[in-house]
Design a protein around this motif. Structure first.
Motif, PDB file in Angstrom:
ATOM      1  N   SER A  15       0.837  -1.194   0.000  1.00  0.00           N
ATOM      2  CA  SER A  15       0.000   0.000   0.000  1.00  0.00           C
ATOM      3  C   SER A  15       0.878   1.252   0.000  1.00  0.00           C
ATOM      4  O   SER A  15       1.878   1.322   0.708  1.00  0.00           O
ATOM      5  N   SER A  18       3.540   2.921  -6.134  1.00  0.00           N
ATOM      6  CA  SER A  18       2.959   3.157  -7.455  1.00  0.00           C
ATOM      7  C   SER A  18       3.273   1.984  -8.378  1.00  0.00           C
ATOM      8  O   SER A  18       4.345   1.378  -8.282  1.00  0.00           O
ATOM      9  N   VAL A  81      -0.853   3.447 -11.528  1.00  0.00           N
ATOM     10  CA  VAL A  81      -1.693   3.568 -10.340  1.00  0.00           C
ATOM     11  C   VAL A  81      -0.817   4.149  -9.247  1.00  0.00           C
ATOM     12  O   VAL A  81       0.120   3.500  -8.766  1.00  0.00           O
ATOM     13  N   ALA A  84      -1.038   3.291  -4.523  1.00  0.00           N
ATOM     14  CA  ALA A  84      -2.064   2.244  -4.566  1.00  0.00           C
ATOM     15  C   ALA A  84      -2.525   1.833  -3.165  1.00  0.00           C
ATOM     16  O   ALA A  84      -1.733   1.807  -2.213  1.00  0.00           O
ATOM     17  N   ASP A  88      -7.743  -0.663  -4.663  1.00  0.00           N
ATOM     18  CA  ASP A  88      -7.366  -0.589  -6.074  1.00  0.00           C
ATOM     19  C   ASP A  88      -7.071  -1.972  -6.651  1.00  0.00           C
ATOM     20  O   ASP A  88      -6.847  -2.105  -7.869  1.00  0.00           O
ATOM     21  N   VAL A 118      -2.979  -5.226  -4.044  1.00  0.00           N
ATOM     22  CA  VAL A 118      -2.320  -4.267  -3.160  1.00  0.00           C
ATOM     23  C   VAL A 118      -2.507  -4.743  -1.727  1.00  0.00           C
ATOM     24  O   VAL A 118      -3.637  -4.934  -1.272  1.00  0.00           O
TER      25      VAL A 118
END
Lengths: 119, 109
Positions: A15, A18, A81, A84, A88, A118
């Motif tokens: 978490s 990217s 992303v 994240a 997601d 994630v």
């Protein structure tokens, strides 16, 4: 037939990090590429449409600062992303449409998808 | 608004025939697509109809009625490998695909 590749096929990340997903049309020039997200047992949800050399058009409810799309060439589009989070986690699929498609079947050619988890 | 309706789930027997219906409402119309999607995989193209009538391609056929906003996918001689979700998608005047939620087809021996 037209081939679209995606890389990576799957990715697990922490978490806050990217993740960049690449979508390439291998044997044709893709004037338009589409990014979809699909949650389990749900249909495809269009996130954004990108045309080569211009800014992507995002669907309502999709944060453009979180999902960065770059369609730098006629054969490559990337989805990043950013920061994240577990929500997601999803199956991200790109598709591409060539100029020839507009005169033909209007078909979109799909990549194999990228499964993002994630933690 | 734009909308696609198709059944959530259908069950059929191996060797039989099944018809998956789809109704659509879009702003303009540039064709109707059917895709097959196996679990965990991306969709694969099955058919495209833009004119009224039936298009036959091997065991799979697709029908379109533009006046009724209706299409169906017909699968004959069902095989176990046909177990998948079948997605109906209509292309609107902006050449954007409007997707149905998919029909999960379960094939039983």
């Amino acid at each position: 037939g037209a081939v679209v590749s995606q890389h990576p096929s799957w990715v697990i990340c922490k978490s806050g990090t990217s993740v960049k997903i690449e979508c390439r049309s291998l044997d044709f020039q893709a004037t338009t590429m589409f990014w979809y997200r699909q949650f389990p047992k749900q249909s495809l949800m269009l996130m954004a449409t990108s045309n080569e050399g211009s800014k992507a058009t995002y669907e309502q409810g999709v944060e453009k600062d979180k999902f960065l799309i770059n369609h730098a060439s006629l054969t490559l589009s990337t989805l990043t992303v950013t920061s994240a989070h577990p929500e997601d986690s999803s199956f991200y699929i790109c598709s591409a449409r060539s100029l020839a498609s507009l005169r033909g079947s209007n078909e979109q050619f799909f990549g194999p998808g990228t499964r993002l988890t994630v933690l | 608004g734009q909308n696609i309706d198709q059944p959530t789930e259908m069950t059929a027997t191996e060797g039989a025939i099944v018809q998956i219906n789809c109704t659509y409402q879009t702003s303009g119309f540039n064709g109707l697509f059917w895709y097959q999607q196996h679990a965990g995989e991306a969709p694969t193209f099955l058919s495209y109809n833009v004119l009224d009538g039936l298009e036959e391609k091997g065991r799979f056929s697709s029908f379109l009625s533009r006046s009724k906003g209706y299409s169906y996918l017909l699968l004959k001689e069902l095989q176990m490998k046909d177990s998948a979700s079948y997605l109906c998608a209509a292309m609107d005047s902006n050449y954007q695909l409007i997707w149905g939620a998919g029909t999960k087809l379960i094939i039983k021996p």
